[in-house]
Design a protein around this motif. Structure first.
Motif, PDB file in Angstrom:
ATOM      1  N   SER A 154      -4.290  -2.411   8.498  1.00  0.00           N
ATOM      2  CA  SER A 154      -3.408  -2.183   7.354  1.00  0.00           C
ATOM      3  C   SER A 154      -2.059  -2.875   7.577  1.00  0.00           C
ATOM      4  N   ASP A 196       1.897  -3.734   5.409  1.00  0.00           N
ATOM      5  CA  ASP A 196       2.797  -3.591   4.285  1.00  0.00           C
ATOM      6  C   ASP A 196       2.931  -4.958   3.604  1.00  0.00           C
ATOM      7  N   SER A 202       5.372  -6.349   2.055  1.00  0.00           N
ATOM      8  CA  SER A 202       6.601  -7.085   2.367  1.00  0.00           C
ATOM      9  C   SER A 202       6.510  -7.757   3.735  1.00  0.00           C
ATOM     10  N   ASP A 203       5.794  -7.141   4.673  1.00  0.00           N
ATOM     11  CA  ASP A 203       5.589  -7.768   5.977  1.00  0.00           C
ATOM     12  C   ASP A 203       4.713  -9.016   5.857  1.00  0.00           C
ATOM     13  N   ASN A 229       0.446  -3.877  -0.462  1.00  0.00           N
ATOM     14  CA  ASN A 229       0.054  -3.322   0.826  1.00  0.00           C
ATOM     15  C   ASN A 229      -1.462  -3.467   0.930  1.00  0.00           C
ATOM     16  N   GLU A 253      -5.028  -2.274   3.140  1.00  0.00           N
ATOM     17  CA  GLU A 253      -5.663  -1.350   4.068  1.00  0.00           C
ATOM     18  C   GLU A 253      -6.816  -2.072   4.748  1.00  0.00           C
TER      19      GLU A 253
END
Length: 190
Positions: free
Chosen positions: A90, A92, A94-95, A128, A130
């Motif tokens: 998983s 994020d 923005s990452d 995001n 998963e």
């Protein structure tokens, strides 16, 4: 009993497969057929290759690349392509966007100012993810990108320079993952 070369090879492959040293079937057999977006957009599309990105031994994602080019002549700046990444962990959104910009900088794509604009665009687009989710990009050189999440439309980017820079993360000769690049393009024999 007399063995013929073909029988010896078949027996060796069967033994290797039973010992877990080789798959019984071609690894390509486990890959999905081309997504409809590929067949509707890229004439004569075929799976070029697939690979896995690992970071310190941990699997990050598996990828596959579809195009109508031949591996030896493939040029991501010229040839339409579909890149699909299936995540093993998983992350994020923005990452993902920030890492994408870092990778673009490493291959020399865009100016610092352009990358700031691109970061804002990608941050707004990237969801995001998963474990098990996929993100895909359909690249039409000179036009832009269509992003997909789990096969469903996510966003359209009408910026050819950003599109090229994004695909370059994996497909540019200066990529930080040259082994995966060779696998995706089909230059590494399995």
């Amino acid at each position: 009993m007399k063995f013929y070369p073909a029988q010896i090879i078949q027996s060796a492959l069967l033994c290797a497969a039973l010992l877990g040293l080789a798959p019984l079937a071609n690894a390509n057999d486990n890959l999905n057929p081309p997504p409809k977006q590929v067949t509707q957009t890229i004439e004569n599309a075929k799976l070029m290759g697939w690979g896995t990105l690992r970071w310190f031994g941990l699997r990050v994602y598996d990828g596959q690349l579809w195009s109508n080019a031949e591996p030896e002549g493939f040029n991501y700046k010229r040839d339409p392509s579909w890149l699909e990444l299936k995540y093993a962990r998983s992350f994020d959104g923005s990452d993902i966007a920030e890492r994408s910009i870092d990778e673009m900088e490493d291959i020399g794509a865009g100016t610092e100012e352009k990358r700031k604009v691109w970061l804002a665009k990608l941050t707004a687009i990237m969801p995001n993810v998963e474990k098990g989710h996929s993100l895909s990009a359909l690249h039409t050189p000179g036009k832009g990108l269509h992003f997909y999440r789990n096969g469903l439309p996510l966003a359209k980017v009408d910026d050819p320079e950003l599109a090229e820079a994004f695909m370059g993360i994996w497909l540019d000769p200066k990529t930080s993952a040259p082994e995966m690049r060779r696998e995706l393009i089909g230059l590494k024999k399995r």
